[in-house]
Design an enzyme around this catalytic site. Structure first.
Site, mmCIF file in Angstrom:
data_model
loop_
_atom_site.group_PDB
_atom_site.id
_atom_site.type_symbol
_atom_site.label_atom_id
_atom_site.label_comp_id
_atom_site.label_asym_id
_atom_site.label_seq_id
_atom_site.Cartn_x
_atom_site.Cartn_y
_atom_site.Cartn_z
ATOM 1 N N PRO A 205 0.775 -1.244 0.000
ATOM 2 C CA PRO A 205 0.000 0.000 0.000
ATOM 3 C C PRO A 205 0.799 1.282 0.000
ATOM 4 O O PRO A 205 1.188 1.784 1.048
ATOM 5 C CB PRO A 205 -0.819 -0.115 1.297
ATOM 6 C CG PRO A 205 -0.036 -1.064 2.165
ATOM 7 C CD PRO A 205 1.011 -1.704 1.360
ATOM 8 N N GLU A 206 1.023 1.812 -1.131
ATOM 9 C CA GLU A 206 1.548 3.167 -1.303
ATOM 10 C C GLU A 206 0.358 4.012 -1.738
ATOM 11 O O GLU A 206 -0.703 3.468 -2.023
ATOM 12 C CB GLU A 206 2.577 3.177 -2.432
ATOM 13 C CG GLU A 206 3.613 2.105 -2.331
ATOM 14 C CD GLU A 206 4.856 2.598 -1.673
ATOM 15 O OE1 GLU A 206 5.100 3.805 -1.706
ATOM 16 O OE2 GLU A 206 5.573 1.781 -1.116
#
Length: 277
Positions: free
Chosen positions: A2-3
């Site tokens: 998760p960026e």
DNA sequence: CAAGTTACCTGACGGC
DNA sequence: TGCCGTCAGGTAACTT
């Protein structure tokens, strides 16, 4: 996983599956994530409600229901959200499941449990920019993200520009990978003091941040179509990495071997030829 | 106040 | 094969 780009991709992938669906049941693993999961509150408040909007802010996913209650989900380091048939086997680290009125389920899978789920009542939801997100910086794509904004905050900050860029109070959503990639594209050494950068440096950083994040979102976007069976693939932007994970490999620009150092406890990659002080 | 360190948690990987 | 240390995309509570 998760960026900012990944959360955006997940958000866009989930939106058509969740919008206007009714939440009919909630199941949890019983394990705590970063904080205890509000299982009882979700049961009491969310069940029976229709989902109205699915949005992203920083690295958080925001799901609002018909009475303006807001579920906020953070994916930590290993979290992932996907849509599955109710009958699909539950996986080891599936910690939260929302059954929908069409037989599909939203599932939060998070191996390391650094993720989190919050439930904000309508009043707090409406005031979230002052409350929940009161310490969160502007979106990189927003009009508040300006060179002046960075220069103001950087005034007394002697910390490395890389740490500064990763500070969520400064600007939202820039994680370790993108901080590395942005500074490489900008030709700025990651250890350079934040207060030493000038207006044109910041303008360059902003422009390249938007360009890199946009490209990353576009790359991840191709995998969202089969969200139903696969649990959100990670896209293929990694083939575009110029420095991240490339220790010892030649720079595509100048051929110098990419170096790896620790900055603020995080792996930091840079090209000694292209990134100067 | 700023900046560095540690803790949270599980799993993958490399070395021996 | 197995054991051990190291490392990992984030955040926040500590300490200095």
């Amino acid at each position: 996983m998760p960026e900012l780009p990944e959360v955006e991709v997940i958000c866009q992938g989930l939106r058509p599956h969740l919008t206007n669906r009714i939440i009919t049941a909630i199941s949890c693993s019983g394990k705590s994530l970063r904080y205890p999961v509000p299982h009882a509150a979700m049961n009491d408040i969310l069940c029976g409600q229709t989902i109205r909007t699915v949005r992203r802010r920083a690295k958080y996913l925001l799901i609002a229901t018909e009475d303006d209650t807001l579920a906020i989900i953070h994916l930590g380091m290993t979290g992932n959200l996907g849509i599955f048939p109710h009958s699909a086997p539950v996986k080891v680290h599936d910690h939260v499941r929302w059954l929908l009125d069409n037989g599909l389920e939203l599932r939060l899978n998070d191996t390391r449990r650094f993720g989190a789920v919050w439930l904000l009542p309508p009043e707090q939801a409406r005031d979230r920019e002052n409350g929940f997100f009161g310490n969160t910086g502007p979106e990189p794509f927003g009009r508040l993200c300006t060179p002046a904004h960075f220069m103001t905050l950087a005034q007394r900050r002697k910390q490395p520009v890389k740490s500064f860029l990763m500070d969520s109070r400064v600007v939202a959503g820039i994680g370790n990978i993108y901080a590395n990639e942005i500074l490489m594209a900008a030709g700025i050494h990651p250890l350079r003091q934040a207060c030493a950068l000038e207006e044109d440096n910041w303008q360059r950083i902003i422009t390249l941040t938007r360009q890199i994040l946009t490209r990353a979102i576009a790359c991840g976007g191709s995998t969202i179509s089969d969200f139903i069976n696969a649990s959100g693939e990670s896209g293929y932007f990694q083939v575009n990495f110029t420095v991240y994970g490339r220790k010892g490999q030649p720079c595509h620009q100048c051929g110098s071997p990419i170096e790896k150092i620790q900055i603020g406890g995080r792996a930091s990659y840079f090209c000694p030829g292209c990134q100067k002080g």
